[in-house]
Motif scaffolding. Structure first.
Motif, PDB file in Angstrom:
ATOM      1  N   ILE A 173       0.960  -1.019  -0.027  1.00 15.86           N
ATOM      2  CA  ILE A 173      -0.029   0.138  -0.017  1.00 15.86           C
ATOM      3  C   ILE A 173       0.835   1.275   0.036  1.00 15.86           C
ATOM      4  O   ILE A 173       0.626   2.217  -0.745  1.00 15.86           O
ATOM      5  N   SER A 174       2.014   1.277   0.813  1.00 12.62           N
ATOM      6  CA  SER A 174       2.664   2.312   0.915  1.00 12.62           C
ATOM      7  C   SER A 174       3.620   2.643  -0.505  1.00 12.62           C
ATOM      8  O   SER A 174       3.595   3.771  -0.822  1.00 12.62           O
ATOM      9  N   MET A 176       2.305   1.646  -3.458  1.00 13.61           N
ATOM     10  CA  MET A 176       1.302   1.907  -4.430  1.00 13.61           C
ATOM     11  C   MET A 176       0.615   3.573  -4.224  1.00 13.61           C
ATOM     12  O   MET A 176       0.326   4.001  -5.119  1.00 13.61           O
ATOM     13  N   ASP A 177       0.952   4.013  -3.203  1.00 13.36           N
ATOM     14  CA  ASP A 177       0.752   5.219  -2.878  1.00 13.36           C
ATOM     15  C   ASP A 177       1.215   6.472  -4.053  1.00 13.36           C
ATOM     16  O   ASP A 177       0.526   7.488  -4.207  1.00 13.36           O
ATOM     17  N   ASN A 179       2.039   5.224  -6.837  1.00 10.27           N
ATOM     18  CA  ASN A 179       1.711   4.910  -8.390  1.00 10.27           C
ATOM     19  C   ASN A 179       0.138   5.541  -8.801  1.00 10.27           C
ATOM     20  O   ASN A 179      -0.813   4.889  -8.169  1.00 10.27           O
ATOM     21  N   ASP A 180       0.068   6.489  -9.375  1.00 10.00           N
ATOM     22  CA  ASP A 180      -1.224   7.323  -9.744  1.00 10.00           C
ATOM     23  C   ASP A 180      -2.301   6.360 -10.498  1.00 10.00           C
ATOM     24  O   ASP A 180      -3.104   6.453 -10.353  1.00 10.00           O
ATOM     25  N   ILE A 182      -2.819   3.382 -10.145  1.00  2.43           N
ATOM     26  CA  ILE A 182      -3.209   2.212  -8.926  1.00  2.43           C
ATOM     27  C   ILE A 182      -3.939   3.182  -7.816  1.00  2.43           C
ATOM     28  O   ILE A 182      -5.120   2.865  -7.699  1.00  2.43           O
ATOM     29  N   SER A 183      -3.219   4.051  -7.147  1.00  2.00           N
ATOM     30  CA  SER A 183      -3.685   4.766  -6.058  1.00  2.00           C
ATOM     31  C   SER A 183      -4.773   5.663  -6.328  1.00  2.00           C
ATOM     32  O   SER A 183      -5.536   5.796  -5.292  1.00  2.00           O
ATOM     33  N   THR A 184      -4.993   6.073  -7.441  1.00  2.00           N
ATOM     34  CA  THR A 184      -6.251   6.917  -7.786  1.00  2.00           C
ATOM     35  C   THR A 184      -7.587   6.044  -7.992  1.00  2.00           C
ATOM     36  O   THR A 184      -8.645   6.927  -8.173  1.00  2.00           O
ATOM     37  N   PHE A 188      -8.892   1.286  -4.616  1.00  4.85           N
ATOM     38  CA  PHE A 188      -7.459   1.349  -3.542  1.00  4.85           C
ATOM     39  C   PHE A 188      -7.864   1.477  -2.433  1.00  4.85           C
ATOM     40  O   PHE A 188      -7.511   1.000  -1.329  1.00  4.85           O
ATOM     41  N   LYS A 189      -9.148   2.404  -2.100  1.00  5.72           N
ATOM     42  CA  LYS A 189      -9.767   2.756  -0.734  1.00  5.72           C
ATOM     43  C   LYS A 189     -10.122   1.323  -0.091  1.00  5.72           C
ATOM     44  O   LYS A 189      -9.812   1.186   1.092  1.00  5.72           O
ATOM     45  N   ARG A 192      -7.068  -0.484   1.374  1.00 11.65           N
ATOM     46  CA  ARG A 192      -6.718   0.130   2.622  1.00 11.65           C
ATOM     47  C   ARG A 192      -7.615  -0.400   3.827  1.00 11.65           C
ATOM     48  O   ARG A 192      -7.253  -0.786   4.722  1.00 11.65           O
TER      49      ARG A 192
END
Length: 198
Positions: A173-174, A176-177, A179-180, A182-184, A188-189, A192
């Motif tokens: 998770i850290s 991929m934060d 990596n736009d 994936i994290s957007t 992704f929420k 978490r």
């Protein structure tokens, strides 16, 4: 013990962790497609016959499928999923990860498009990481009916190493934060929240 010229056996020069061993196997592979079968899982005899025709669509980089969940301790068998997503399914995979490694067939070109296909740092979530990164740019198809069996027998690595699973998910998770792609994604929420729940 086998007598079939199509099968080749490679013994690694040193003991490695699981995903490093998978990378070694990939180095030795020469075909156009990769498929994976761990020692405690089963394929149905027609698995590849059902999957390979779906690669006629040249945009498809990976084909997965449904599978049976065999609980040997309880003596129960159930189909794991009712309906599986296809197409550009990155967000769907983040919302609910359904691509079991035992069902994957990956086009060689798609696999090689990843910088590090299987991250050796992972022992538990390496296939999850690889599939999610593959789904960023890859069209995915599937066989809706079960094509393999996942055996739950009490000695499964993922069950025995729950703490390691949590550590790996926290690290993932850290990473991929940043990596736009994936994290957007809305899903992704969900990753978490699943991590926090675990």
């Amino acid at each position: 013990n086998y007598d079939d010229d199509r099968l080749k056996y490679f013994y690694a020069p040193k003991h490695t962790m699981l995903y490093e061993a998978r990378n070694y196997a990939i180095e030795k592979a020469s075909g156009e497609f990769y498929a994976f079968l761990d020692v405690d899982d089963w394929w149905i005899p027609e698995k590849l016959e059902k999957q390979l025709p779906l690669f006629a669509d040249l945009e498809v980089g990976m084909v997965y499928g449904n599978y049976w969940y065999v609980n040997e301790n309880k003596g129960t068998i159930k189909t794991l999923y009712k309906s599986l997503p296809t197409g550009m399914i990155l967000n769907e995979l983040l919302e609910k990860y359904v691509a079991g490694l035992l069902t994957l067939v990956i086009r060689r070109h798609s696999f090689e498009s990843l910088d590090d296909p299987f991250e050796p740092q992972y022992q538990i979530i390496g296939d999850f990481d690889m599939v999610v990164r593959l789904a960023v740019n890859c069209k995915i198809d599937c066989v809706q009916s079960p094509i393999a069996s996942y055996r739950l027998h009490g000695a499964n690595e993922s069950l025995l190493q729950k703490e390691r699973h949590l550590v790996e998910m926290e690290n993932w998770i850290s990473q991929m934060d940043g990596n736009d792609s994936i994290s957007t994604q809305k899903g992704f929420k969900n990753i978490r929240e699943s991590y926090q729940y675990m």
